[in-house]
Structure formats: C-alpha cells, structure tokens
Write an enzyme that holds these catalytic residues in place. Structure first.
Site, PDB file in Angstrom:
ATOM      1  N   SER A 112       0.817  -1.209  -0.030  1.00  0.00           N
ATOM      2  CA  SER A 112      -0.020  -0.046   0.077  1.00  0.00           C
ATOM      3  C   SER A 112       0.891   1.225  -0.110  1.00  0.00           C
ATOM      4  O   SER A 112       0.374   2.091  -0.256  1.00  0.00           O
ATOM      5  CB  SER A 112      -0.860  -0.030   1.299  1.00  0.00           C
ATOM      6  OG  SER A 112      -0.249  -0.022   2.802  1.00  0.00           O
ATOM      7  N   ASP A 146      -2.232   8.183   8.219  1.00  0.00           N
ATOM      8  CA  ASP A 146      -3.398   7.434   8.769  1.00  0.00           C
ATOM      9  C   ASP A 146      -2.682   6.426   9.947  1.00  0.00           C
ATOM     10  O   ASP A 146      -1.399   6.931  10.178  1.00  0.00           O
ATOM     11  CB  ASP A 146      -4.216   6.760   7.879  1.00  0.00           C
ATOM     12  CG  ASP A 146      -3.352   5.873   6.877  1.00  0.00           C
ATOM     13  OD1 ASP A 146      -2.100   5.460   7.298  1.00  0.00           O
ATOM     14  OD2 ASP A 146      -3.803   5.365   5.890  1.00  0.00           O
ATOM     15  N   HIS A 172       0.309   4.811   7.336  1.00  0.00           N
ATOM     16  CA  HIS A 172       1.128   5.537   6.162  1.00  0.00           C
ATOM     17  C   HIS A 172       1.618   6.882   6.477  1.00  0.00           C
ATOM     18  O   HIS A 172       1.031   7.697   7.287  1.00  0.00           O
ATOM     19  CB  HIS A 172       0.157   5.691   4.844  1.00  0.00           C
ATOM     20  CG  HIS A 172      -0.148   4.208   4.718  1.00  0.00           C
ATOM     21  ND1 HIS A 172      -1.525   3.642   5.042  1.00  0.00           N
ATOM     22  CD2 HIS A 172       0.336   3.234   3.911  1.00  0.00           C
ATOM     23  CE1 HIS A 172      -1.731   2.833   4.633  1.00  0.00           C
ATOM     24  NE2 HIS A 172      -0.677   2.016   3.827  1.00  0.00           N
TER      25      HIS A 172
END
Length: 385
Positions: free
Chosen positions: A60, A350, A353
């Site tokens: 991600s 978040d 990340h």
C-alpha cells in the site's frame, strides 16, 4: 464488523521533482501550496527522461489504485485520501503523492498507472502494487482481496506483450532492460501475518526462522524478476513499523515505538542488504540499489521538532475511539472521521502511512545521498546508468 488494517513497511525514495509534468486529469504542481508539495525544490538539469519506463511492485505504500478494482480489498478511494496534492481520492494510501509518484517525477515520466485500470497504456511503465501484499502469498489472504507478488509478476509479463505490440520486439527488449523496477514489501508479513493473534506462522517459526523464510522467499522472487528481463532494481528495506500509530496505540503507554516490532524490522534489514549484494554478484548485468528507509524515517521521528513536526505518534486522519487517553485506540481514516487542519505538522497521515511531507523530506537523501542510506549507488546515479 471485522476491520482489517493494512500495515506496510516504510520506504521513502528520494527524488527531485518537476511536478508540472503530471498525468492528465491531475492538478499541476504550480496549483499546489508550497507547504504541501515539493514544487519549490531544485529541478533536475534535464526535462527529458533518461529512463524509458518505471515499474512498481509492492504494497500500500506504492499502490496507486489497483485495489480500487478488487472486491473485499483494503481501499483508499474515498475522501480525505488524496487531499493534499490531487484534491481527490485516487486509491493512494496517502494525503498526496506516494514514493512511486516521486520516483516517476524524478525520472521525468508520468505517474505510473495502476495495471488494473481499464484501457491504460503502459509503454512508460506501470504500477502493479496492491495494498496488503507481502513477500508470502499467505500474508493477508483469507481476509483481503489483493495482488500477490507472483500475480504482480504475471501482470508484468502481460504488460511486456502489450509493449511489444506498441513499439516492436527490439525496442521493447531495450525498454525492459533499461527500465527501473521498484520493490516495496515486507512489513505486512510481520504485522498482518506473524504478529496477528493466534498466528500459525508464529507457532511454526521462531523469529529468526521466520526472517530466514522471508529472505529466502524474496531471493526467489528476484530471481524470477531477473528471468522476466528486469535488470535495474531499487529495494526498500522495512521501515520503523513499530512506530506506526497502529502499533503505538495498541502497545505503548507513552507514545514510544514498540521495541519488539522494531527489532524484527531491523533483523530483516540486516539480512536483506547482503542478499541484494549476493544477487547483484550472481545475476549478470543486474544492479540492486538498497534503500535504508528505516534509518531515514527514524531520523525524522527522533528529530521531529527540528523538521517542523509537532505530532509523530498519532495520525492526522483518524478519530479517537474505545477508551480514555491518547494511546488506547483510534478509528482509522474514513470519510466520517475527518482530518487535522495542520497535516504538514504530522508524520503520519493515517494509522499506517506517512504524510506526503515526510516523503518530501526523505527524498533528497535517497536521490543524492551517500552509502549510509543508499548503496551501492544513489537513485540519481542509477538513473544515469
């Protein structure tokens, strides 16, 4: 309702950016506030790419929207993701650009399109990364829909066929040989595999044994990549995953990083660097650039105030939940949670990340840095091979 969190290794690749050359439909750099972009950084000496294409594999940290097209996957295709640079969600797990975007801009190439995007053309590169992916196929499987690394390789093979059809076999062979290939994986194999409650992996393997399994698996993946024609690699190590808010809120009383998890990341990294050196010695014509994201990001965390950060242990986009006190729990970033109004002062966007600003701060060290952070050469040197 089961919430599945995707945790990734931090990998921040340096660039010098000419962001005015953005993909169609994305805002130009000149339209962005300087505090949220690197438009004001020095430009490279050429506006023409010295690398024909850029291909991204990973999780991600570098997914640019492949998971948008996968059911039951981890998604970031809703506000406020993308708020800083794109002003809209794109599927990137960030408030702005991720590390893959920065590399593309440094190479004077368009942002790599997600492979699963319909009708995309990949003669300048492609992004195969998928949130939740790991070195092991079993990582996150059963809970998430994702592209495993073997699946990402399979899609790369299909991309090669498309490129041949576009520019011919000889030109395609040269493009594949001269392109740069970025790999960003590993953190999920710990956080969303070995360390999950009742993990079968932790029952089967000691921590050193599991590390050896990951290294040997990755060694095999790179041999596959070489057989597919890849030659120039950037390999990011696992960053300080024990410092992510997701782990801090679960295991820290004072906001400090979780030592046991940090030790796992560092142990993996110690084994990863000589593995890349071994591969380069064994595979003729290959170059493996080892990127020490752990050291760079820990420097930012340990010296947050000197970089202008005021919050290093809590996410900008989240909502306090489920207890009392700053380190008990958060609801991860959702449209309903809202986000801070001073995101340039946050290390993390978040629970997992970093903010785009962290990537910006890290970029110069990897583009022009010395052997203490990137070896055997930096990214700028790799670009000009």
């Amino acid at each position: 309702m089961i919430r599945v969190y995707v945790v990734v290794a931090f990998a921040f690749v340096s660039v010098v950016v000419d962001a005015a050359r953005t993909r169609s439909g994305e805002l130009e750099c000149a339209q962005q506030p300087e505090s949220y972009s690197n438009c004001n950084l020095p430009r490279t000496t050429t506006t023409k790419s010295v690398v024909p294409a850029y291909f991204v594999f990973g999780d991600s940290l570098v997914d640019v929207g492949n998971n948008n097209y996968l059911p039951l996957a981890a998604h970031a295709n809703f506000p406020p993701y993308g708020e800083t640079f794109f002003r809209k969600p794109t599927g990137r797990f960030s408030d702005g650009r991720n590390v893959g975007d920065f590399i593309a801009q440094a190479l004077r190439l368009p942002f790599a399109s997600p492979y699963l995007k319909p009708h995309a053309v990949f003669n300048k590169g492609a992004n195969f990364a998928s949130a939740g992916s790991g070195l092991l196929d079993a990582t996150n499987m059963g809970l998430l829909s994702l592209l495993t690394l073997p699946q990402q390789f399979q899609y790369f093979q299909q991309t090669k066929t498309q490129i041949v059809a576009l520019i011919g076999q000889l030109a395609a062979d040269q493009l594949i040989e001269d392109a740069i290939y970025s790999f960003t994986l590993g953190g999920n194999d710990y956080i969303n595999n070995y360390l999950i409650p009742f993990s079968t992996r932790s029952q089967q393997y000691t921590i050193p044994q599991y590390q050896d399994l990951l290294i040997s698996t990755l060694y095999g993946h790179f041999q596959t990549a070489y057989s597919l024609g890849m030659r120039k690699f950037t390999v990011s190590n696992i960053g300080p995953i024990g410092c992510t808010p997701s782990e801090v809120v679960r295991g820290s009383l004072n906001g400090s990083c979780i030592t046991s998890i940090q030790d796992m990341a560092m142990g993996f990294n110690v084994a990863l660097k000589p593995m890349t050196e071994k591969l380069q010695a064994e595979l003729p014509g290959s170059v493996f650039v080892y990127i020490d994201s752990f050291t760079v990001v820990m420097n930012i965390i340990n010296n947050a105030a000197s970089y202008g950060f005021t919050v290093k242990d809590s996410p900008c986009c989240s909502a306090a939940c489920c207890g009392v006190g700053p380190y008990l729990d958060f609801i991860d970033c959702e449209t309903s949670t809202g986000y801070c109004n001073n995101r340039e002062e946050y290390v993390f966007w978040d629970l997992f990340h970093p903010t785009e600003r962290v990537n910006i701060l890290a970029q110069q060290q990897f583009l022009n840095g010395g052997l203490d952070v990137v070896s055997p050469m930096n990214v700028a040197q790799l670009m000009n091979l």
